[in-house]
Scaffold this motif. Structure first.
Motif, PDB file in Angstrom:
ATOM      1  N   LEU A 238       0.847  -1.184   0.000  1.00 23.08           N
ATOM      2  CA  LEU A 238       0.000   0.000   0.000  1.00 23.08           C
ATOM      3  C   LEU A 238       0.887   1.240   0.000  1.00 23.08           C
ATOM      4  O   LEU A 238       1.850   1.329   0.761  1.00 23.08           O
ATOM      5  N   GLN A 239       0.559   2.202  -0.854  1.00 26.09           N
ATOM      6  CA  GLN A 239       1.293   3.461  -0.909  1.00 26.09           C
ATOM      7  C   GLN A 239       0.581   4.488  -0.032  1.00 26.09           C
ATOM      8  O   GLN A 239      -0.612   4.728  -0.204  1.00 26.09           O
ATOM      9  N   ALA A 240       1.310   5.046   0.939  1.00 27.56           N
ATOM     10  CA  ALA A 240       0.706   6.002   1.863  1.00 27.56           C
ATOM     11  C   ALA A 240       1.654   7.169   2.104  1.00 27.56           C
ATOM     12  O   ALA A 240       2.807   7.148   1.671  1.00 27.56           O
ATOM     13  N   ASP A 255      -1.550   8.600   5.913  1.00 25.43           N
ATOM     14  CA  ASP A 255      -2.743   8.888   5.104  1.00 25.43           C
ATOM     15  C   ASP A 255      -2.778   7.987   3.882  1.00 25.43           C
ATOM     16  O   ASP A 255      -1.794   7.894   3.133  1.00 25.43           O
ATOM     17  N   HIS A 256      -3.910   7.322   3.677  1.00 28.28           N
ATOM     18  CA  HIS A 256      -4.166   6.517   2.479  1.00 28.28           C
ATOM     19  C   HIS A 256      -5.537   6.919   1.965  1.00 28.28           C
ATOM     20  O   HIS A 256      -6.429   7.272   2.762  1.00 28.28           O
ATOM     21  N   ASP A 273       6.524   9.851   1.462  1.00 26.04           N
ATOM     22  CA  ASP A 273       5.798   8.714   0.884  1.00 26.04           C
ATOM     23  C   ASP A 273       6.429   7.429   1.395  1.00 26.04           C
ATOM     24  O   ASP A 273       7.648   7.282   1.415  1.00 26.04           O
ATOM     25  N   ARG A 275       5.968   2.917   1.711  1.00 27.30           N
ATOM     26  CA  ARG A 275       5.364   1.684   1.207  1.00 27.30           C
ATOM     27  C   ARG A 275       5.047   0.793   2.402  1.00 27.30           C
ATOM     28  O   ARG A 275       5.928   0.451   3.187  1.00 27.30           O
ATOM     29  N   LEU A 299      -9.917   0.323   6.451  1.00 26.09           N
ATOM     30  CA  LEU A 299      -9.821   0.920   5.125  1.00 26.09           C
ATOM     31  C   LEU A 299     -11.028   0.558   4.270  1.00 26.09           C
ATOM     32  O   LEU A 299     -11.450  -0.610   4.218  1.00 26.09           O
ATOM     33  N   ASP A 324      -5.383   0.708  -4.726  1.00 30.94           N
ATOM     34  CA  ASP A 324      -4.507  -0.362  -4.248  1.00 30.94           C
ATOM     35  C   ASP A 324      -5.301  -1.654  -4.053  1.00 30.94           C
ATOM     36  O   ASP A 324      -6.499  -1.631  -3.735  1.00 30.94           O
TER      37      ASP A 324
END
Length: 358
Positions: A238-240, A255-256, A273, A275, A299, A324
């Motif tokens: 997940l990219q946050a 934050d996502h 950023d 991962r 989420l 994602d």
């Protein structure tokens, strides 16, 4: 730029490997015996392939048709083994400076103080290897390889011999080497979480053959096969973005687009950023937001697919708000009791304690 297209034949085993990489960390991923270390040894010049070619930054290191085989000491390639392999009679400083012996080219040299600063080994310089922990030895081994000012760093299961706390200590250092030293890395591992966290590109090897190449979020997606066999191997990325760090509770908030992710420990500076690597076995699913519950990360997601076989566990692939993909492993009984189906809107719940900020 790395280009490798080689065949290596050994008794009862043939390696056929073709891949390229533009920089960053490229991971060679697969089970033991799949040929990962053989590829690394061929890149280093420790194994001579039977056919094909290897090129680094446009220079040919090996080409069977032209009978070119550059010896290891002329390749400017650094190698870090599973065992640090430090000289026991030398101090950490002397081991580090030994790496300089191999850089006799006119190319740029990495600064000694910069290397030890990135690796955090200033206080270890006067000690001999028998006075260092496993993690400290690996830091020195990485530093020795870097001080040879390599064009390429080869890392062969560098964390395999370390316990979990030491692994979590070394992982950020490898990221700093990647980001601050700008040295491309070819990284061998069979640990899916290491690969998911570190690599920009993954080359999957199975029984001596390359079966998949691509970014980790695609290559490490759930494989075809019995669901029960995927439960502890499947991870999602997940990219946050880091929001803030709570000093009182020791929690980082990320934050996502699908919601807030809580992570124990200090992740990165606000705005960075990151991962996030999540194991499928650490994800639960709720049809609506629960009341009193210890889980902090919830989420927003939609059920994409549900895969199940005759075993007790099902894999539910979720599409999170923002795009994602997150895989969850829950029991088939839970799927039926929840009446879970494709297209359902759900909440994916992740225990904060299952994620480490490092």
């Amino acid at each position: 730029m790395i280009e490798a297209d080689i065949i290596v034949r050994r008794a009862g085993f043939t390696l056929t490997s073709a891949f390229s990489s533009d920089g960053g960390i490229t991971a060679l991923f697969g089970r033991s015996g799949s040929g990962k270390t053989t590829v690394l040894n061929a890149m280093a010049g420790l194994v001579r392939p039977d056919s094909g070619h290897i090129r680094l930054d446009g220079e040919t290191l090996f080409e069977a048709s032209s009978r070119i085989f550059l010896p290891p000491h002329r390749r400017r390639v650094g190698l870090v083994f599973q065992d640090a392999q430090l000289f026991p009679h030398l101090t950490a400083r002397q081991n580090l400076l030994y790496g300089r012996f191999f850089n006799r080219t006119a190319g740029p040299r990495l600064d000694f103080d910069a290397v030890i600063g990135v690796l955090g080994i200033e206080k270890l310089l006067g000690r001999r290897p028998n006075a260092l922990s496993g993690g400290e030895k690996q830091r020195v081994a990485i530093g020795r390889a870097l001080l040879a000012s390599p064009r390429l760093l080869l890392m062969d299961e560098p964390l395999a011999a370390l316990d979990t706390p030491r692994k979590l200590e070394i992982l950020p250092l490898i990221e700093r080497v990647r980001d601050e030293m700008k040295v491309p890395i070819l990284y061998v591992s069979h640990a899916v979480e290491e690969v998911a966290r570190l690599a920009a590109r993954v080359v999957v090897l199975e029984a001596g053959k390359v079966t998949r190449i691509g970014p980790p979020q695609e290559v490490l997606a759930p494989a075809v096969g019995p669901v029960s066999g995927q439960r502890f191997e499947t991870v999602s990325l997940l990219q946050a973005k880091v929001r803030h760090y709570d000093e009182h509770y020791g929690l980082s908030t990320l934050d996502h687009p699908a919601g807030i992710i809580s992570v124990p420990g200090r992740a990165s500076p606000p705005g960075a950023d990151v991962r996030v690597v999540v194991r499928g076995s650490d994800v639960s699913i709720a049809m609506k937001r629960p009341g009193s519950v210890s889980i902090r990360t919830m989420l927003a997601a939609t059920v994409k697919t549900i895969e199940a076989d005759d075993g007790p566990v099902a894999r539910v692939d979720l599409t999170l708000t923002g795009g994602d993909t997150l895989s969850a492993f829950i029991t088939r009984n839970a799927v039926d009791e929840l009446g879970l189906g494709q297209g359902d809107d759900v909440l994916a719940m992740i225990k904060a304690a299952s994620i480490d900020a490092r």
